[in-house]
Design an enzyme around this catalytic site. Structure first.
Site, PDB file in Angstrom:
ATOM      1  N   HIS A 277      36.045  40.103  41.068  1.00 20.21           N
ATOM      2  CA  HIS A 277      36.934  41.254  41.232  1.00 20.21           C
ATOM      3  C   HIS A 277      38.286  41.013  40.540  1.00 20.21           C
ATOM      4  O   HIS A 277      38.840  41.893  39.885  1.00 20.21           O
ATOM      5  CB  HIS A 277      37.120  41.524  42.731  1.00 20.21           C
TER       6      HIS A 277
ATOM      7  N   GLU B 262      45.565  45.180  47.888  1.00 21.82           N
ATOM      8  CA  GLU B 262      44.244  45.805  47.940  1.00 21.82           C
ATOM      9  C   GLU B 262      43.423  45.190  49.082  1.00 21.82           C
ATOM     10  O   GLU B 262      42.755  45.897  49.842  1.00 21.82           O
ATOM     11  CB  GLU B 262      43.534  45.631  46.591  1.00 21.82           C
TER      12      GLU B 262
ATOM     13  N   GLU C  78      37.906  41.447  36.889  1.00 25.53           N
ATOM     14  CA  GLU C  78      37.852  42.883  36.555  1.00 25.53           C
ATOM     15  C   GLU C  78      39.270  43.437  36.370  1.00 25.53           C
ATOM     16  O   GLU C  78      39.565  44.125  35.380  1.00 25.53           O
ATOM     17  CB  GLU C  78      37.113  43.629  37.671  1.00 25.53           C
ATOM     18  N   HIS C  79      40.167  43.144  37.310  1.00 20.56           N
ATOM     19  CA  HIS C  79      41.547  43.614  37.176  1.00 20.56           C
ATOM     20  C   HIS C  79      42.191  43.088  35.892  1.00 20.56           C
ATOM     21  O   HIS C  79      42.856  43.820  35.169  1.00 20.56           O
ATOM     22  CB  HIS C  79      42.390  43.116  38.364  1.00 20.56           C
TER      23      HIS C  79
END
Lengths: 424, 425
Positions: free
Chosen positions: B69, B144, B72-73
């Protein structure tokens, strides 16, 4: 896409679109947001889950199952100061039925039955159905507190519009549910049948005229009256900003800011305000995204959107409570930058491109096309996505700056993390 | 370059599956009736991939939880303009998401599809990580993670997977924790990138108003040929029984939420379309909206329409799951288990089988409506070794015996129950 009159008080906003493998049809009753909101909020569930012909949830669900898993979903929402009660049908296109059945028209007939042929007696709706729907509405109102983002948004709206009908929750008040009787609901349904305007929205591969014919046949028996459009009150300016804080046991704080957009009705200066909102906080090119999220790394989300039907701009952000004041100052600074014209022509062009691109994509999804038709079909002036795109293209930089200078901050709501319950 | 056409006559749809010279598999579904297009560029790299060994390296690499994740950012950044800035020039709306077993980068646009594709392929194939940008991202991702921790539905499913599995990495939070992401370094990001973002581990799917020639022309320009990277993933030994039968979390919710899950055999790692369809039918007969159980619980006020049953699967995990909200979750659990046991003893009726099959087939066809769903399903089917039409075709092939077998796999003795409730309840 077009809007047509079916009969008195019934309009169809339709879009025949051969690319889809389903038909989606929604029936919406339009009512004011007033003291009868709670009793009306019970109706969509009562109407969607049984009919005279299918009087139990089991028989109704099995009928829908036989129509290839068609679904009829009840919902309640507000658009401006209207309470909108909707039944939405999704059904398979006849082309894909395995045994050549007439799935679509059967399902649309069943949807009409839900609204026009409910399981009622002279005493009212069936007690067991009313009991069930009351319990479901109570649960729904309770569960609105579970999603903290939505909770903060709702609390901000209640505080900001505390003297306007818009403060009302379209699902009504929990305290009023108990006293509602089976007869109250019957009276309410009969009143709506006669006095509420109905909007039907349709997206599917059948031609609009086929759907219009089914509706004409079904609704001609109802002696509806033609009613004037319901009006929403617009406050153009804030009387000064106030801050409301609450504390709950949450990991992350929520900051919500409500602004008056300076509009006097829903299309008033719409295009300039829409673009201004986009530059301020409506996309990855926006000031809030680039500066408050990316540069300052303060929050995962921080965005602004325009509530056209009420003339509000709302900023939402999820932020550590300790950083909330810093985030608020940063958000205010970014709005001042837009007011001062400190944005590039390139940013304006990017905002136009992004908005127009998504407008042109509306008909690539049956759900977004249906939402568009519902929202515009209820408005005073029906426009297609293409017409909206043209409006946006014509906006100048000066008009965006002027629009930003009409925006006034009204209410700041902060949900803080901590152990205490509500505080003043 | 080789290509084949995959077709389904019932739906009247087809798409191309192309092995591009770069080593990337490319799927194109030409849909000229739509205005725009949707593209998804995905890799088989998700939160479950925490330990791996490349064939050209001697040692295993273990990476911090949440690194897929995080990567991905970070991939949206580059030395010059970041990916969002580039998409701002075209008007496309771009995004990305990471799940248990994959990471996907996507855009939707009304026009300029070639330009947008070029940006997509370019930014995903050009990583740029520095100490400074990695540190900065920890702030945003930390927020997040906190947002997810406040989401009761997220916690409900996360806890259920923790109760079912002892060691399977599906029990890890997709985004990791504030502590685990603090261990992420540019070197670790590059190690993951060079292993999992090899063309042989990825797929590009484009659906909408676009032609195969347009897509391939962009691939020819934007992609370099890559030698495939071979690697093995370490799957920890997982016992056949659940880790714990009950798990509970206290959060500020008004009505308790529950999820009931049944442990399944560890193999196969990827479930077939036929198994998935048979299990979906079994769950629908047992607890779906057509079942007497649903009706009875709804009338008793024990459930609301959020009650649903589905087969939650991905690479390396599979959990038939029944979720909902109830003032009395234990009573619902008992009623569901009793219904399943009765079906196991008495068998499924032909009528229930054909009605559920018809209903679920109809819903599957609806999944072919929108370009975004199609691009997602193309990628998903490819990662599972199937085709876009595999599921629809399985609805025709599936038998009552398949469904009976799946029903037998819903064993109350090997189930876990997750509850999220308020402090008062």
């Amino acid at each position: 896409m077009k809007l047509q009159k079916i009969c008195k008080g019934v309009r169809l906003a339709g879009c025949g679109a051969a690319q889809f493998k389903t038909a989606a049809v929604s029936l919406s009753l339009l009512a004011p947001l007033d003291e009868k909101t709670t009793v009306r909020a019970l109706l969509p569930g009562l109407l969607a889950r049984t009919t005279k012909e299918y009087p139990t949830t089991l028989s109704m669900n099995r009928r829908l199952g036989a129509l290839y898993g068609a679904s009829i979903t009840p919902s309640v929402k507000k658009q401006g100061e209207m309470q909108v009660l909707t039944l939405t049908l999704t059904t398979l296109d006849d082309r894909f039925a395995l045994e050549g059945e007439d799935v679509c028209t059967e399902a649309i007939g069943l949807l009409c039955d839900c609204l026009l042929q409910p399981d009622v007696t002279q005493e009212g709706f069936r007690p067991e159905n009313v009991r069930r729907e009351k319990a479901l509405l109570r649960q729904r109102l309770d569960s609105e507190n579970d999603d903290k983002r939505l909770y903060a948004l709702r609390r901000m709206t209640e505080e900001m519009c505390r003297d306007e009908p818009y403060r009302r929750n379209p699902c009504g008040c929990r305290d009023e549910i108990d006293a509602i009787t089976e007869k109250d609901l019957l009276d309410c349904w009969m009143d709506l049948m006669l006095h509420a305007n109905v909007l039907v929205a349709y997206v599917g591969s059948l031609p609009e005229e086929t759907v219009a014919a089914v509706l004409k046949a079904r609704f001609s028996a109802v002696q509806k009256q033609e009613l004037p459009e319901l009006r929403t009150e617009f406050l153009t300016e804030s009387y000064g900003s106030r801050t409301v804080r609450e504390t709950q046991d949450v990991q992350q704080g929520k900051l919500v800011i409500g602004y008056r957009a300076g509009m006097t009705y829903e299309m008033d200066n719409y295009a300039a305000i829409r673009l201004m909102t986009a530059i301020f906080g409506g996309g990855t090119f926006s000031k809030l995204f680039c500066n408050v999220r990316e540069k300052m790394s303060l929050c995962y989300y921080c965005s602004a959107r325009l509530v056209r039907h009420k003339g509000l701009i709302i900023v939402e952000s999820g932020v550590e409570t300790a950083n909330a004041e810093q985030a608020l100052a940063a958000i205010r600074r970014e709005l001042d930058e837009v007011r001062a014209g400190n944005f590039t022509d390139e940013t304006l062009a990017q905002a136009k491109r992004a908005l127009c691109d998504s407008l042109r994509s509306v008909t690539d999804s049956s759900f977004s096309a249906l939402s568009w038709l519902e929202s515009l079909g209820m408005s005073e002036t029906f426009r297609t996505p293409q017409e909206f795109a043209e409006l946006l293209q014509s906006v100048s930089r000066e008009e965006v700056i002027l629009a930003a200078n009409l925006v006034t901050e009204d209410t700041v709501f902060l949900l803080q993390s901590g152990r205490k319950e509500a505080q003043a | 370059m080789t290509e084949r056409i995959i077709r389904n006559d019932l739906l009247g749809e087809q798409y191309y599956e192309i092995e591009h010279d770069s080593g990337l598999r490319v799927l194109v579904m030409e849909l000229p009736r739509y205005t725009g297009a949707f593209a998804m560029f995905g890799t088989r790299f998700g939160s479950v991939d925490t330990c791996f060994k490349r064939s050209d390296e001697a040692d295993y690499t273990t990476v911090p939880d949440g690194i897929a994740h995080f990567l991905e950012h970070k991939l949206f950044e580059s030395e010059e303009k970041d990916a969002f800035e580039r998409f701002n020039q075209t008007g496309a709306s771009a995004n990305a998401f990471t799940s248990y077993d994959r990471t996907s980068y996507l855009f939707q646009c009304a026009d300029r599809v070639e330009e947008n594709l070029e940006i997509l392929l370019d930014f995903v194939t050009h990583p740029y990580f520095t100490e400074e940008t990695v540190q900065k991202e920890q702030g945003i991702i930390g927020q997040e993670i906190r947002m997810y921790q406040d989401n009761p539905d997220w916690v409900l499913v996360l806890n259920l997977l923790r109760a079912i599995y002892h060691a399977n990495p599906a029990r890890l939070d997709i985004a990791g924790s504030v502590e685990s992401i603090a261990e992420i370094t540019p070197a670790l990001l590059y190690a993951c990138y060079r292993t999992f973002y090899n063309h042989s581990n990825m797929v590009l799917a484009v659906a909408g108003n676009v032609t195969k020639e347009q897509v391939l022309a962009v691939c020819d320009r934007a992609l370099q040929k890559e030698a495939p990277v071979r690697f093995e993933q370490i799957v920890p030994e997982e016992p056949d029984t659940v880790a714990q039968p009950y798990i509970e979390a206290v959060m500020p919710v008004e009505l308790p939420k529950f999820a009931l899950g049944f442990k399944q055999p560890a193999q196969p790692l990827v479930r077939s379309d036929r198994e998935t369809v048979a299990m979906e039918i079994a769950l629908d007969i047992a607890a779906g909206k057509l079942s007497p159980l649903y009706h009875a619980l709804l009338e008793k006020g024990l459930i609301n329409p959020s009650f649903s049953a589905f087969y939650f699967t991905g690479r390396g995990f599979a959990v038939p799951m029944i979720v909902g909200e109830s003032a009395d979750p234990a009573a619902v659990r008992e009623a569901v288990l009793a219904r399943i046991e009765a079906l196991q003893q008495n068998g499924i009726s032909d009528e229930d089988f054909s009605l559920s099959r018809k209903q679920l087939y109809g819903r599957a066809v609806r999944g072919f409506n929108d370009v975004d769903d199609l691009a997602y399903q193309l990628t998903d089917a490819c990662f599972r070794g199937s085709t876009l039409f595999g599921e629809i075709e399985s609805f025709r092939a599936v038998t009552k015996e398949d469904v009976t077998e799946m029903l037998g796999r819903l064993q109350s003795a090997n189930s876990s129950f997750s509850v999220v409730k308020g402090a008062k309840a």
